[in-house]
Design a protein around this motif. Structure first.
Motif, PDB file in Angstrom:
ATOM      1  N   ARG A 147       1.226 -43.606   4.153  1.00  0.00           N
ATOM      2  CA  ARG A 147       1.336 -42.976   2.832  1.00  0.00           C
ATOM      3  C   ARG A 147       0.140 -43.320   1.951  1.00  0.00           C
ATOM      4  NH1 ARG A 147       6.735 -44.601   0.085  1.00  0.00           N
ATOM      5  NH2 ARG A 147       7.397 -44.150   2.224  1.00  0.00           N
ATOM      6  N   SER A 200      12.984 -34.804   3.972  1.00  0.00           N
ATOM      7  CA  SER A 200      13.150 -35.919   4.901  1.00  0.00           C
ATOM      8  C   SER A 200      11.837 -36.154   5.633  1.00  0.00           C
ATOM      9  CB  SER A 200      14.268 -35.617   5.907  1.00  0.00           C
ATOM     10  OG  SER A 200      13.947 -34.477   6.690  1.00  0.00           O
ATOM     11  N   TRP A 201      11.582 -37.412   5.985  1.00  0.00           N
ATOM     12  CA  TRP A 201      10.357 -37.812   6.676  1.00  0.00           C
ATOM     13  C   TRP A 201      10.716 -38.692   7.863  1.00  0.00           C
ATOM     14  CZ3 TRP A 201      10.865 -37.237   1.516  1.00  0.00           C
ATOM     15  CH2 TRP A 201       9.944 -36.400   0.868  1.00  0.00           C
ATOM     16  N   SER A 202       9.955 -38.560   8.919  1.00  0.00           N
ATOM     17  CA  SER A 202      10.158 -39.362  10.114  1.00  0.00           C
ATOM     18  C   SER A 202       8.831 -39.446  10.857  1.00  0.00           C
ATOM     19  CB  SER A 202      11.233 -38.744  11.018  1.00  0.00           C
ATOM     20  OG  SER A 202      11.386 -39.477  12.210  1.00  0.00           O
ATOM     21  N   GLN A 248       6.199 -32.681  -2.150  1.00  0.00           N
ATOM     22  CA  GLN A 248       7.194 -32.414  -1.121  1.00  0.00           C
ATOM     23  C   GLN A 248       7.559 -30.935  -1.013  1.00  0.00           C
ATOM     24  OE1 GLN A 248      10.659 -34.661  -2.245  1.00  0.00           O
ATOM     25  NE2 GLN A 248      11.140 -33.345  -3.989  1.00  0.00           N
ATOM     26  N   VAL A 276      10.468 -30.104   1.389  1.00  0.00           N
ATOM     27  CA  VAL A 276      10.656 -31.060   2.473  1.00  0.00           C
ATOM     28  C   VAL A 276      11.362 -32.285   1.894  1.00  0.00           C
ATOM     29  CG1 VAL A 276       9.524 -32.388   4.281  1.00  0.00           C
ATOM     30  CG2 VAL A 276       8.534 -30.215   3.534  1.00  0.00           C
ATOM     31  N   PHE A 302       4.563 -31.798   7.478  1.00  0.00           N
ATOM     32  CA  PHE A 302       4.867 -32.699   6.372  1.00  0.00           C
ATOM     33  C   PHE A 302       5.882 -33.760   6.787  1.00  0.00           C
ATOM     34  CE2 PHE A 302       3.663 -31.069   1.951  1.00  0.00           C
ATOM     35  CZ  PHE A 302       3.100 -32.284   1.619  1.00  0.00           C
ATOM     36  N   ARG A 303       6.898 -33.344   7.517  1.00  0.00           N
ATOM     37  CA  ARG A 303       7.973 -34.262   7.880  1.00  0.00           C
ATOM     38  C   ARG A 303       7.481 -35.371   8.796  1.00  0.00           C
ATOM     39  NH1 ARG A 303      13.056 -31.312  10.135  1.00  0.00           N
ATOM     40  NH2 ARG A 303      13.205 -30.812   7.910  1.00  0.00           N
ATOM     41  N   TYR A 304       6.507 -35.076   9.643  1.00  0.00           N
ATOM     42  CA  TYR A 304       6.042 -36.054  10.617  1.00  0.00           C
ATOM     43  C   TYR A 304       4.827 -36.833  10.147  1.00  0.00           C
ATOM     44  CZ  TYR A 304       9.263 -33.830  13.866  1.00  0.00           C
ATOM     45  OH  TYR A 304      10.402 -33.344  14.476  1.00  0.00           O
ATOM     46  N   GLY A 305       4.441 -36.690   8.879  1.00  0.00           N
ATOM     47  CA  GLY A 305       3.437 -37.583   8.310  1.00  0.00           C
ATOM     48  C   GLY A 305       2.067 -37.013   8.087  1.00  0.00           C
ATOM     49  N   ARG A 318       2.513 -39.591  -3.939  1.00  0.00           N
ATOM     50  CA  ARG A 318       2.464 -40.599  -2.884  1.00  0.00           C
ATOM     51  C   ARG A 318       2.179 -41.990  -3.456  1.00  0.00           C
ATOM     52  NH1 ARG A 318       2.156 -38.052   2.193  1.00  0.00           N
ATOM     53  NH2 ARG A 318       1.394 -35.903   2.145  1.00  0.00           N
TER      54      ARG A 318
END
Length: 553
Positions: free
Chosen positions: A316, A180-182, A158, A178, A126-129, A335
């Motif tokens: 997204r 944070s996203w990066s 999330q 989750v 999830f964090r990495y897209g 989203r």
């Protein structure tokens, strides 16, 4: 002694017959003993002319009629609903994780450890897209490979909700949020490879945990300055693709460098996303208006679009539409709301820059004027290829996927341009290009051990109508009449229709490639088993019963 009658039993004691007990013969009258004459059969009436003789019973014809009645009954009768529970492993059908192998014998003491591991896995994806469907299928595949049954998983915008209900025991539930996203497509590829190794039986639970920790602790493949330069190149190339002259494309490149520097600093200060994007929109618009003020012969809308394209939440948007298709409405709604907030922030920054320029006495310019291609199709194809490569670098895709992603984008543009030349319209032409991109991206991703998202998203960014959305929101925000408001709403509706068409086309291309990808997975499983036999023979000097015969079958 009288002769023995064979029809009567033999008495072992021989004695004289008792004549007193014998019965005298009965004499019947002649009327009773005379034979009865046979009755004559009644003659049947003659058949009418042309009337056929009734056929005898034919078992084959009877069975054929019964089959016809059975088929007819199945057609007209409604299907009965199934009363059993559908196994959750069936959710993996058609995905790269179909038919997982048992990687490790299940033990009751390790099931809680497995739950913690799959929650860490889902959080990393999830964090990495990754999309909700990729997260769900990864968790289901890993739990099945580790022998866990009676599990269920639910994905929201999330959070990950995991439930385990063993038979005869109290159910156990865990939730992971989750926050944070990066963007890190290389990490997504590594996690995808790890899950593939787990379901193929090459990794145990402990080895998979160590691999996941290594993936999460590894730095991103490209330095910050490389990503910034790639983002600026993407902006200039995209502006050229949309019809910007060289000077406009160069100013878009310069504006993007400035925008990325400012927004990165605001992100480091933990400023909310809407204000960060508003600052980016203000910077790009102010830069374009300042260039016009000093006398540069440019089209401000192209410079602004080039400066803002790298900030558009493209990943997204695609994930939102994919979530809708794969039955994750809550995640898709979240989203989409965050996407609209992002566009609202950029539009607010553009409005602020325009109002400030007007207050300072700057000349009025048309920010949202139309654009047209100025290069021939061969040059446009090269621009699309370079755009996809730079977008993949911005998303931190691995080196081995850069050129294949550019090739997929180039072929998708060829299909898109052909459909546009045939007059299929601005709504259906992206579907054709997206189907080609989705089909090729699935094959390339499966061949190179990567998820579909890593190849498809950079390859389709040239089709995203980000500029149309920007123009629509600009006209709605600054519209002084009902006509401008209606025009802005029409642009927004057109853009959303194109986005849905692109996402649906990518999903359709993936579905169309399932027969081919299924054979590819079977061949890969056969190769993996052959390698396991070779490793076993090399390490222990023994070969399983049947050798390679059972592998080749």
């Amino acid at each position: 002694m009288p002769p023995h009658n064979p029809t009567t039993p033999i008495d072992p004691v021989v004695s004289e017959p008792d004549t007193s007990s014998q019965l005298l013969p009965v004499v019947r009258p002649a009327s009773e003993t005379a034979p009865v004459p046979k009755q004559k059969r009644r003659a049947k009436p003659p058949r009418a002319a042309g009337k056929k003789k009734p056929a005898r019973f034919d078992p084959a014809a009877f069975e054929q009629k019964a089959d016809v009645r059975h088929v007819f009954r199945r057609v007209i009768e409604p299907a009965q609903a199934a009363t059993g529970t559908i196994p959750i492993v069936d959710r993996l059908a058609g995905t790269p994780y179909a038919n997982p192998m048992l990687a490790e014998a299940p033990q009751e003491a390790d099931e809680l450890v497995t739950i913690d591991f799959v929650l860490d896995l889902g959080e990393t994806l999830f964090r990495y897209g990754a999309g909700a469907f990729d997260v769900e299928t990864s968790i289901i595949a890993v739990t099945a490979a580790f022998g866990m049954k009676n599990i269920d998983v639910d994905i929201t915008n999330q959070s990950i909700i995991f439930n385990w209900a063993p038979e005869g025991k109290v159910p156990y539930s865990r939730v992971r949020v989750v926050r944070s996203w990066s963007g890190n497509f290389r990490a997504l590829c590594d996690v995808h490879q790890m899950v593939t190794d787990v379901i193929s039986g090459r990794l145990t639970r402990a080895e998979a945990q160590r691999r996941l920790e290594e993936i999460r602790s590894e730095p991103k493949p490209y330095a910050r300055w490389v990503v910034t330069l790639a983002g600026a190149l993407f902006a200039g190339l995209f502006a050229s693709y949309t019809g910007a002259p060289p000077l406009d494309a160069f100013l878009g490149f310069a504006a993007t460098l400035l925008v990325l520097g400012i927004t990165r600093q605001l992100v480091a200060w933990r400023i909310p996303e809407i204000f960060t994007l508003a600052a980016g929109g203000f910077t790009a618009t102010a830069f374009a208006l300042a260039a016009v003020w000093i006398g540069a012969d440019i089209t401000p809308s192209m410079v602004v679009a080039g400066g803002l394209m790298i900030l558009l939440p493209s990943v997204r948007i695609v994930n939102a539409m994919q979530d809708v298709i794969h039955a994750f409405p809550i995640t898709a709604a979240g989203r989409l709301v965050s996407t609209l907030v992002s566009f609202a922030g950029m539009t607010a920054g553009i409005m602020t820059a325009v109002i400030a320029a007007d207050a300072l006495g700057a000349p009025e310019v048309e920010i949202v004027q139309g654009i047209h291609h100025i290069y021939n199709p061969a040059v446009l194809a090269l621009l699309v290829l370079a755009t996809a490569v730079t977008a993949a670098i911005v998303e931190q895709a691995p080196w081995r996927l850069l050129l294949p992603t550019g090739a997929v984008a180039c072929l998708g543009f060829s299909a898109y341009y052909a459909a546009e030349s045939l007059g299929l319209g601005s709504w259906f032409s992206p579907v054709v290009g997206a189907v080609v991109i989705g089909s090729l991206a699935r094959i390339i991703a499966l061949r190179l051990q990567a998820p579909l998202l890593v190849v498809a998203v950079p390859a389709m960014m040239f089709m995203l109508p980000g500029l149309i959305i920007f123009r629509g929101m600009y006209q709605i925000a600054l519209g002084s009449s009902a006509e401008m408001m209606n025009a802005g709403l029409h642009l927004l509706f057109t853009a959303m229709t194109i986005i849905v068409a692109i996402a649906a086309g990518i999903a359709l291309g993936d579905v169309l490639m399932r027969p081919i990808t299924s054979r590819m997975r079977q061949n890969r499983c056969r190769v993996d088993r052959r390698d396991q036999v070779d490793d076993l023979a090399a390490n222990t000097g023994t070969i399983p019963i049947g050798g390679r015969a059972d592998i080749e079958d």
